[in-house]
Design an enzyme around this catalytic site. Sequence first.
Site, PDB file in Angstrom:
ATOM      1  N   ARG A 144      -0.026  -2.548  -6.499  1.00  0.00           N
ATOM      2  CA  ARG A 144      -0.411  -3.845  -5.573  1.00  0.00           C
ATOM      3  C   ARG A 144      -1.481  -4.312  -6.291  1.00  0.00           C
ATOM      4  O   ARG A 144      -1.012  -5.688  -6.130  1.00  0.00           O
ATOM      5  CB  ARG A 144      -0.753  -2.907  -4.401  1.00  0.00           C
ATOM      6  CG  ARG A 144      -1.534  -3.696  -3.167  1.00  0.00           C
ATOM      7  CD  ARG A 144      -1.950  -3.023  -1.971  1.00  0.00           C
ATOM      8  NE  ARG A 144      -2.837  -3.697  -1.313  1.00  0.00           N
ATOM      9  CZ  ARG A 144      -2.169  -4.458  -0.283  1.00  0.00           C
ATOM     10  NH1 ARG A 144      -0.998  -4.550  -0.047  1.00  0.00           N
ATOM     11  NH2 ARG A 144      -3.166  -4.913   0.584  1.00  0.00           N
ATOM     12  N   LYS A 151      -2.346  -2.225   7.992  1.00  0.00           N
ATOM     13  CA  LYS A 151      -3.454  -1.685   8.566  1.00  0.00           C
ATOM     14  C   LYS A 151      -3.462  -2.063  10.065  1.00  0.00           C
ATOM     15  O   LYS A 151      -3.386  -3.219  10.162  1.00  0.00           O
ATOM     16  CB  LYS A 151      -4.888  -2.021   7.778  1.00  0.00           C
ATOM     17  CG  LYS A 151      -4.880  -1.146   6.577  1.00  0.00           C
ATOM     18  CD  LYS A 151      -6.346  -1.397   6.026  1.00  0.00           C
ATOM     19  CE  LYS A 151      -6.388  -0.642   4.713  1.00  0.00           C
ATOM     20  NZ  LYS A 151      -7.681  -0.954   4.088  1.00  0.00           N
ATOM     21  N   ARG A 200       0.742  -1.294  -0.056  1.00  0.00           N
ATOM     22  CA  ARG A 200       0.036  -0.018  -0.055  1.00  0.00           C
ATOM     23  C   ARG A 200       0.728   1.348  -0.008  1.00  0.00           C
ATOM     24  O   ARG A 200       2.168   1.158   0.842  1.00  0.00           O
ATOM     25  CB  ARG A 200      -0.902   0.052   1.207  1.00  0.00           C
ATOM     26  CG  ARG A 200      -1.849  -1.082   1.336  1.00  0.00           C
ATOM     27  CD  ARG A 200      -2.480  -1.028   2.911  1.00  0.00           C
ATOM     28  NE  ARG A 200      -3.623  -2.115   3.092  1.00  0.00           N
ATOM     29  CZ  ARG A 200      -3.250  -3.241   3.587  1.00  0.00           C
ATOM     30  NH1 ARG A 200      -2.211  -3.392   4.112  1.00  0.00           N
ATOM     31  NH2 ARG A 200      -4.195  -4.305   3.743  1.00  0.00           N
ATOM     32  N   TYR A 235      -9.476 -10.747  -6.467  1.00  0.00           N
ATOM     33  CA  TYR A 235      -8.604 -10.826  -7.703  1.00  0.00           C
ATOM     34  C   TYR A 235      -8.704 -12.119  -8.255  1.00  0.00           C
ATOM     35  O   TYR A 235      -8.583 -12.074  -9.432  1.00  0.00           O
ATOM     36  CB  TYR A 235      -6.860 -10.796  -7.130  1.00  0.00           C
ATOM     37  CG  TYR A 235      -6.800  -9.805  -6.381  1.00  0.00           C
ATOM     38  CD1 TYR A 235      -6.249  -8.552  -7.266  1.00  0.00           C
ATOM     39  CD2 TYR A 235      -6.518  -9.392  -5.108  1.00  0.00           C
ATOM     40  CE1 TYR A 235      -5.850  -7.240  -6.603  1.00  0.00           C
ATOM     41  CE2 TYR A 235      -5.848  -8.138  -4.547  1.00  0.00           C
ATOM     42  CZ  TYR A 235      -5.667  -7.250  -5.267  1.00  0.00           C
ATOM     43  OH  TYR A 235      -5.547  -6.077  -4.684  1.00  0.00           O
TER      44      TYR A 235
END
Length: 305
Positions: free
Chosen positions: A254, A180, A156, A286
């Site tokens: 990413r 995160k 990220r 994905y």
Amino acid sequence: MTGSTGDLVSRAYLLERYADFLSIEQGASPRTLEAYGRDVARMAQFLHDHSAPCPADVTPLLLRDFIYHLKDLGLAPASIRRTVSAVRTFFRFLISEGVLVRDPSERLESPSRWRTLPDVLTADEVSLLLATPSLDEPLAFRDRAMLELAYGAGLRVSEWISIGVRDLMLEDGLLRVFGKGSRERLVPIGRSAIGAVAIYLRELRPGLERGSGQGVLFLNARGTPLSRMGAWKILRKYVDLAGISKTVSPHTLRHSFATHLLEGGADLRAVQEMLGHADISTTQIYTHVDREYLRTVHRQYHPRS
């Protein structure tokens, strides 16, 4: 839904009460009543079969999986849009009845708004982008290292601008990343990224560091940690120089990292670990992209598509 299982799901999800709500309170036409009833019954069965035996167990991610399930079944966008509308109406009904406090369908998107992912770069486009920083640029070593690491580790933007020098384990081919919620993970990095970072550490960063670097790996020309906007501008500059016409943001690197791994046959759990996703359903987005890519290839090249 058939038999006792169907009755169980219908009772757990209050489908009869929902039909009464549509008919009496909403004044829905018989056609809408039939379509919405069918759509919500299909949703209830899917949710029940995927660890949500009652509405209180439903999460936004599970609802999104249901919508992707409809797409994978080949339903037309118009049918999926109608289903999304039915689902939203259903959860508003549950809220009004006091069955739920929070609406898991609040941010559910219909096909007309789907942007499953930003454009993903091809492997050739990534190679072109990473080769673009030239030695004519005073900060070329930094820029090359930054782009190599961002793509090579699937980071990220908040992660690649906050990497500390001490987070590098170049001899082991690893990078320590704090994602995160300050969750720590170790991500493998390849030879290209290792080489680019090593050159930057040796040739350029010592000259940038003037005591204000705070131990952060990537510094700006003033010797302070690179900002999010600064990183974005650097990327935008090299995308333009490379002549790449796609919309490319830091997150595109990413997305490309994850997509290329899965296209190459990587295990979904391994990709989840490298991306730092707490929930594998986030990584599964994905696989939907990959399936859509396969469908596109089939339509384009199969003689009877």
